[in-house]
Design a protein around this motif. Structure first.
Motif, PDB file in Angstrom:
ATOM      1  N   SER A  84       0.824  -1.210   0.000  1.00 47.38           N
ATOM      2  CA  SER A  84       0.000   0.000   0.000  1.00 47.38           C
ATOM      3  C   SER A  84       0.855   1.257   0.000  1.00 47.38           C
ATOM      4  N   ILE A  85       1.777   1.352   0.943  1.00 49.46           N
ATOM      5  CA  ILE A  85       2.563   2.585   1.045  1.00 49.46           C
ATOM      6  C   ILE A  85       3.493   2.756  -0.152  1.00 49.46           C
ATOM      7  N   ALA A  86       3.942   1.635  -0.743  1.00 52.35           N
ATOM      8  CA  ALA A  86       4.793   1.724  -1.923  1.00 52.35           C
ATOM      9  C   ALA A  86       4.041   2.307  -3.113  1.00 52.35           C
ATOM     10  N   GLY A  87       2.714   2.214  -3.079  1.00 45.88           N
ATOM     11  CA  GLY A  87       1.889   2.790  -4.131  1.00 45.88           C
ATOM     12  C   GLY A  87       1.205   4.073  -3.726  1.00 45.88           C
ATOM     13  N   GLY A  88       1.574   4.643  -2.582  1.00 48.61           N
ATOM     14  CA  GLY A  88       1.024   5.930  -2.166  1.00 48.61           C
ATOM     15  C   GLY A  88      -0.247   5.871  -1.354  1.00 48.61           C
ATOM     16  N   THR A  89      -0.667   4.677  -0.950  1.00 50.08           N
ATOM     17  CA  THR A  89      -1.872   4.541  -0.131  1.00 50.08           C
ATOM     18  C   THR A  89      -1.476   4.448   1.339  1.00 50.08           C
ATOM     19  N   THR A  90      -2.002   5.345   2.144  1.00 45.50           N
ATOM     20  CA  THR A  90      -1.646   5.403   3.563  1.00 45.50           C
ATOM     21  C   THR A  90      -2.761   4.913   4.479  1.00 45.50           C
ATOM     22  N   THR A  91      -3.944   4.676   3.922  1.00 38.85           N
ATOM     23  CA  THR A  91      -5.073   4.178   4.709  1.00 38.85           C
ATOM     24  C   THR A  91      -5.794   3.102   3.906  1.00 38.85           C
ATOM     25  N   VAL A  92      -6.031   1.969   4.538  1.00 34.04           N
ATOM     26  CA  VAL A  92      -6.831   0.915   3.912  1.00 34.04           C
ATOM     27  C   VAL A  92      -7.970   0.544   4.865  1.00 34.04           C
ATOM     28  N   ILE A  93      -9.064   0.099   4.277  1.00 37.44           N
ATOM     29  CA  ILE A  93     -10.152  -0.464   5.067  1.00 37.44           C
ATOM     30  C   ILE A  93     -10.370  -1.887   4.572  1.00 37.44           C
ATOM     31  N   ALA A  94     -10.104  -2.840   5.448  1.00 31.65           N
ATOM     32  CA  ALA A  94     -10.182  -4.257   5.130  1.00 31.65           C
ATOM     33  C   ALA A  94     -11.476  -4.842   5.714  1.00 31.65           C
ATOM     34  N   PHE A  95     -11.617  -6.160   5.618  1.00 27.78           N
ATOM     35  CA  PHE A  95     -12.894  -6.786   5.952  1.00 27.78           C
ATOM     36  C   PHE A  95     -12.746  -7.826   7.055  1.00 27.78           C
ATOM     37  N   ALA A  96     -13.513  -7.632   8.128  1.00 26.56           N
ATOM     38  CA  ALA A  96     -13.707  -8.670   9.127  1.00 26.56           C
ATOM     39  C   ALA A  96     -14.948  -9.440   8.714  1.00 26.56           C
ATOM     40  N   SER A  97     -14.787 -10.717   8.434  1.00 25.17           N
ATOM     41  CA  SER A  97     -15.839 -11.488   7.774  1.00 25.17           C
ATOM     42  C   SER A  97     -16.512 -12.465   8.722  1.00 25.17           C
ATOM     43  N   GLN A  98     -17.826 -12.306   8.855  1.00 20.52           N
ATOM     44  CA  GLN A  98     -18.632 -13.240   9.646  1.00 20.52           C
ATOM     45  C   GLN A  98     -18.963 -14.473   8.810  1.00 20.52           C
ATOM     46  N   LYS A  99     -18.858 -15.659   9.406  1.00 25.14           N
ATOM     47  CA  LYS A  99     -19.299 -16.882   8.754  1.00 25.14           C
ATOM     48  C   LYS A  99     -20.797 -17.078   8.972  1.00 25.14           C
ATOM     49  N   LYS A 100     -21.453 -17.746   8.017  1.00 19.76           N
ATOM     50  CA  LYS A 100     -22.895 -17.952   8.125  1.00 19.76           C
ATOM     51  C   LYS A 100     -23.274 -18.759   9.365  1.00 19.76           C
ATOM     52  N   THR A 101     -22.357 -19.565   9.840  1.00 18.82           N
ATOM     53  CA  THR A 101     -22.638 -20.403  11.009  1.00 18.82           C
ATOM     54  C   THR A 101     -22.495 -19.636  12.322  1.00 18.82           C
ATOM     55  N   GLU A 102     -21.959 -18.427  12.256  1.00 21.35           N
ATOM     56  CA  GLU A 102     -21.713 -17.662  13.479  1.00 21.35           C
ATOM     57  C   GLU A 102     -22.940 -16.838  13.850  1.00 21.35           C
ATOM     58  N   THR A 103     -23.282 -16.847  15.110  1.00 25.72           N
ATOM     59  CA  THR A 103     -24.430 -16.074  15.595  1.00 25.72           C
ATOM     60  C   THR A 103     -23.982 -14.814  16.326  1.00 25.72           C
ATOM     61  N   THR A 104     -22.727 -14.454  16.144  1.00 32.20           N
ATOM     62  CA  THR A 104     -22.174 -13.230  16.705  1.00 32.20           C
ATOM     63  C   THR A 104     -21.195 -12.651  15.688  1.00 32.20           C
ATOM     64  N   VAL A 105     -20.907 -11.368  15.793  1.00 34.07           N
ATOM     65  CA  VAL A 105     -19.856 -10.769  14.961  1.00 34.07           C
ATOM     66  C   VAL A 105     -18.695 -10.283  15.812  1.00 34.07           C
ATOM     67  N   ILE A 106     -18.853 -10.305  17.092  1.00 34.95           N
ATOM     68  CA  ILE A 106     -17.819  -9.785  17.994  1.00 34.95           C
ATOM     69  C   ILE A 106     -16.538 -10.592  17.867  1.00 34.95           C
ATOM     70  N   ARG A 107     -16.664 -11.922  17.813  1.00 35.60           N
ATOM     71  CA  ARG A 107     -15.462 -12.762  17.768  1.00 35.60           C
ATOM     72  C   ARG A 107     -14.671 -12.554  16.482  1.00 35.60           C
ATOM     73  N   CYS A 108     -15.367 -12.414  15.344  1.00 31.44           N
ATOM     74  CA  CYS A 108     -14.613 -12.245  14.094  1.00 31.44           C
ATOM     75  C   CYS A 108     -13.921 -10.889  14.069  1.00 31.44           C
ATOM     76  N   VAL A 109     -14.530  -9.868  14.638  1.00 34.74           N
ATOM     77  CA  VAL A 109     -13.881  -8.565  14.704  1.00 34.74           C
ATOM     78  C   VAL A 109     -12.651  -8.625  15.604  1.00 34.74           C
ATOM     79  N   GLU A 110     -12.789  -9.280  16.748  1.00 33.39           N
ATOM     80  CA  GLU A 110     -11.640  -9.428  17.642  1.00 33.39           C
ATOM     81  C   GLU A 110     -10.513 -10.174  16.949  1.00 33.39           C
ATOM     82  N   GLU A 111     -10.863 -11.206  16.173  1.00 33.02           N
ATOM     83  CA  GLU A 111      -9.859 -11.975  15.455  1.00 33.02           C
ATOM     84  C   GLU A 111      -9.122 -11.114  14.433  1.00 33.02           C
ATOM     85  N   TYR A 112      -9.846 -10.248  13.729  1.00 39.17           N
ATOM     86  CA  TYR A 112      -9.189  -9.400  12.734  1.00 39.17           C
ATOM     87  C   TYR A 112      -8.341  -8.319  13.381  1.00 39.17           C
TER      88      TYR A 112
END
Length: 502
Positions: A84-112
């Motif tokens: 990213s920085i080698a191409g001039g990008t200083t901020t990225v927004i990536a994805f914390a992905s919930q699985k369909k089997t998960e009934t919470t999103v807190i754990r996947c966010v903590e993992e990311y």
């Protein structure tokens, strides 16, 4: 005034204007504290000479996939942010992905958070991919995530492990109406794609090229019209990601002329690459797998031209990379679609790398020359300022203005790069073993990149000079509407009719 850094002798470009040469940038405590001429120096001031080149804000790439479970051979935060920085990008927004089997999103966010913390050369935030948006999640967990600075979600209308039905989409949009988070949508008709794919496979058409055949433009067109309708019904702003179809884009344009807050994103692959790249090349029948992405590369140069038109006329709010990397040579990467001599495009991981090449590719067509496709100001809007506004970073990122983070890109004076720069995989910094833009020539490249006033990229003197600990998690506010407005009535409904059920 005690400036730690002064950038001088360049031409500053913002989203609204190209400033007069001679204006300097004064930086203190990682922030831009002054724009002016003849700024005072001290013995402790680092003075950086832009050598007559353009100066733009650090790029904000609001759509990257780092450290994703479905791309185990791709980039992690270290290799992706280095690129990213080698191409001039200083901020990225990536994805914390919930699985369909998960009934919470807190754990996947903590993992990311674990995957990113102290492992990034640039600043970063998270979108949340919602694949199982239960009432409990929407009522209790989403407000908590918003407080933590995760203020955007991504929804899929295709891909079996991720897709939501219309009722689920509507439920999430109603939550967005209440809570104010930004909603991104991958718009393709899943049933059209599934039917065509099944019939292609039955006919033995499974090589990478048939990925483009399996996802015709009409699948994108229908889903785009449908999600715009759902957004209008619920009176909610949305962003439709990685658009590639002219008719789908026209649905967006028509909605915008009615002042609906429908935002759109496209990517460099839909500006430069065609489906012929999915065919066998160089004696490798499977090499087209490198360019398998969804929506697919389109067939006709007119399709590329249509996307450039959307950039020129303001239909697109952002240009992101959709950096979705899987290595080509690894059995767990793109070659998951190759079993012996049998090729199956359905099993090829989707996506192409592009976070490092995004800014140089677009900058090559920005300027005042006759062959330019967009102004320098429009370049800054698409790659920095508008994504910052849309995703809750306005006032912090995306602009060269007093009070903003000193995220600064200095481009070469073009007299220094008369022959431009040829994109070579061997010179890129991602963790992937190819680039779909191999051999393309761009007219410029970031010479220097600064993250919050610290030099992190110096192309002429060491390349990446930042540290893996430089990047910080960004607690984002709620995004702003960039186009259109809420509060409109739906044609055919009574004035105030929505109030009965909202």
């Amino acid at each position: 005034m005690g400036f730690e850094l002064i950038v001088t002798n360049g031409t500053i470009v913002t989203a609204s204007e190209v400033l007069s040469p001679g204006i300097e940038i004064g930086v203190k405590n990682g922030k831009i504290s002054c724009l002016g001429m003849f700024l005072p120096r001290s013995d402790n001031t680092l003075v950086v000479d832009a050598r007559g080149g353009y100066i733009t804000p650090g790029g904000v790439d609001s759509h990257v996939h780092f450290a994703q479970d479905n791309s185990p051979t791709g980039d992690n935060f270290t290799t992706g942010s280095r690129s990213s920085i080698a191409g001039g990008t200083t901020t990225v927004i990536a994805f914390a992905s919930q699985k369909k089997t998960e009934t919470t999103v807190i754990r996947c966010v903590e993992e990311y958070h674990t995957r990113a913390k102290d492992q990034s050369y640039c600043d970063y935030g998270f979108h949340l991919i919602l694949s199982n948006p239960t009432p409990q999640i929407m009522a209790t967990e989403m407000p908590l995530l918003i407080e933590q600075g995760i203020t955007s979600v991504k929804l899929y209308m295709t891909y079996e492990p991720l897709k939501l039905g219309d009722a689920q989409l509507l439920d999430v949009l109603m939550s967005a109406r209440t809570l104010g988070f930004t909603t991104m949508v991958h718009a393709e008709n899943s049933d059209i794609i599934s039917l065509i794919s099944t019939r292609l496979e039955a006919s033995g058409h499974t090589a990478p090229y048939f990925h483009a055949i399996s996802r015709p433009q009409i699948a994108e067109n229908e889903a785009t019209y449908r999600i715009i309708s759902l957004a209008e019904l619920t009176d909610v702003p949305i962003l439709i990601v990685h658009m590639s179809s002219e008719i789908a884009m026209k649905h967006v344009r028509k909605a915008q002329t009615r002042m609906l807050p429908i935002h759109a994103e496209t990517c460099p692959q839909y500006l430069f690459l065609l489906s012929e790249r999915l065919k066998a090349t160089h004696g490798d029948a499977f090499e087209g797998a490198k360019c398998v992405c969804s929506p697919p590369l389109r067939h006709d140069p007119k399709d590329l031209e249509a996307m450039w038109t959307g950039i020129a006329n303001g239909t697109f709010t952002v240009v992101s990379s959709d950096h979705a990397p899987s290595t080509y040579g690894h059995s767990g990467g793109k070659k998951l679609g190759l079993k012996g001599d049998v090729m199956r495009y359905r099993d090829i991981p989707n996506g192409v790398p592009g976070v490092e090449t995004r800014l140089p590719l677009l900058f090559s067509y920005a300027g005042r020359e006759k062959d330019s496709r967009l102004s320098l100001q429009r370049f800054v809007q698409l790659t920095s300022s508008d994504p910052a506004k849309l995703y809750g970073l306005e006032g912090m990122k995306g602009s060269i203005a007093v009070g903003h983070d000193a995220d600064i890109v200095i481009w070469y004076n073009e007299k220094e790069l008369k022959d431009g720069v040829t994109i070579r995989q061997s010179e890129l910094h991602h963790g992937v073993d190819y680039t779909p833009f191999e051999g393309m020539r761009v007219k410029n490249w970031p010479r220097l990149t600064f993250l919050r006033g610290k030099k992190v990229w110096d192309r002429d003197n060491g390349g990446v000079v930042g540290d893996v600990l430089d990047g910080k998690f960004l607690k984002r506010g709620k995004g702003k509407i960039v186009v259109g407005r809420t509060g409109g009535e739906v044609k055919g409904m009574l004035a105030g009719e929505r109030n009965y059920w909202c």
